[in-house]
Scaffold this active site. Structure first.
Site, PDB file in Angstrom:
ATOM      1  N   GLU A  27       1.221  -1.017  -0.319  1.00  0.00           N
ATOM      2  CA  GLU A  27      -0.151   0.212   0.028  1.00  0.00           C
ATOM      3  C   GLU A  27       0.803   1.304  -0.349  1.00  0.00           C
ATOM      4  O   GLU A  27       0.173   2.664   0.345  1.00  0.00           O
ATOM      5  CB  GLU A  27      -1.160   0.206   0.997  1.00  0.00           C
ATOM      6  N   TYR A  94      -5.647 -10.360   3.753  1.00  0.00           N
ATOM      7  CA  TYR A  94      -3.866 -10.002   2.668  1.00  0.00           C
ATOM      8  C   TYR A  94      -3.886 -11.508   2.739  1.00  0.00           C
ATOM      9  O   TYR A  94      -4.168 -12.746   3.584  1.00  0.00           O
ATOM     10  CB  TYR A  94      -2.875  -9.611   4.032  1.00  0.00           C
ATOM     11  N   TYR A 139     -13.746  -7.596  -4.422  1.00  0.00           N
ATOM     12  CA  TYR A 139     -15.107  -7.555  -3.303  1.00  0.00           C
ATOM     13  C   TYR A 139     -16.979  -7.484  -3.887  1.00  0.00           C
ATOM     14  O   TYR A 139     -17.452  -7.685  -3.711  1.00  0.00           O
ATOM     15  CB  TYR A 139     -14.452  -6.079  -2.297  1.00  0.00           C
ATOM     16  N   GLU A 151     -23.315   6.671  -1.869  1.00  0.00           N
ATOM     17  CA  GLU A 151     -24.528   7.201  -0.644  1.00  0.00           C
ATOM     18  C   GLU A 151     -23.599   8.403  -0.657  1.00  0.00           C
ATOM     19  O   GLU A 151     -23.862   9.373   0.350  1.00  0.00           O
ATOM     20  CB  GLU A 151     -24.123   6.398   0.530  1.00  0.00           C
TER      21      GLU A 151
END
Length: 173
Positions: A27, A94, A139, A151
Site C-alpha cells: 500500500e 491479506y 469485493y 451514498e
C-alpha cells in the site's frame, strides 16, 4: 491448492505482524506501521480482545519460498450501527502474493462473513484504497457496495495527536 482457515493463536502474531508489514509495503505506507507483534498479542489475546483474526495456512509441502506456512490473514472487530445494529469491520484481508489466485482470499472473506452471521451481524464493512482496483473488483464481485459512490460516505480519522487534543476539550465531571 490445499489450505485451511483457522482462528489465530497468540503464537501466530509474529506471522501476522510480518504480513501487516507486507501489506503496508504493497500500500506504499510501510512507515505508517507502528505496531509490534507484542501489541498484537496483548490486544488480541486478552480478556476483552480488541480484534479477532483468522489465519490461512498451507501444508508444509506448499510453504512459501521463504519457508512460511501462514500465508494470509483477516483481522476484524465488531462495531455497531445505530441504524442497523451489529456489524463486523474487516480491517485487513491479506494473502501473500505467491499464494493469490488459489481461493485463499475468498476463503478468508467468507469465513469472516460466517463469523459475522453467527454473531447476528447485519453487515460487513471495510475500506479499500481507491487505486487498488483488483481489491475493489474482488469485493464488488462478492456483492460489496462502494458507499463513497452510492451514498457519499467518506472515511474520517483523528490521528493520535488530534484525538488527544480533542480529549482535552472534554467536559470535566
Amino acid at each position: 491448492m490445499d489450505f485451511k482457515i483457522r482462528p489465530a493463536r497468540k503464537e501466530d502474531c509474529k506471522d501476522v505482524s510480518r504480513m501487516i508489514m507486507e501489506l503496508a509495503v504493497f500500500e506504499n505506507m510501510p512507515d505508517q506501521v507502528k505496531i509490534s507483534h507484542e501489541e498484537l498479542e496483548r490486544d488480541g489475546f486478552c480478556q476483552n480482545p480488541f480484534f479477532e483474526c483468522l489465519i490461512a495456512e498451507v501444508p508444509e509441502e506448499h510453504k512459501s519460498k521463504d519457508g512460511f506456512t501462514v500465508v494470509g490473514y483477516a483481522l476484524y472487530f465488531y462495531t455497531y450501527s445505530t441504524w442497523k445494529g451489529r456489524s463486523v469491520y474487516l480491517e485487513d484481508l491479506y494473502v501473500m502474493p505467491e499464494f493469490r489466485g488459489n481461493g485463499i482470499g475468498k476463503g478468508l472473506l467468507s469465513k469472516v462473513a460466517e463469523v459475522g452471521k453467527e454473531k447476528q451481524c447485519v453487515r460487513l464493512n471495510l475500506s479499500v484504497l481507491d487505486w487498488n482496483t483488483s481489491a475493489r473488483e474482488f469485493y464488488a464481485a462478492k456483492g460489496a457496495q462502494n458507499l463513497t459512490e452510492s451514498e457519499g460516505w467518506h472515511s474520517i480519522r483523528f490521528d493520535k495527536l488530534n484525538m488527544e487534543n480533542l480529549a482535552k476539550e472534554a467536559p470535566k465531571d
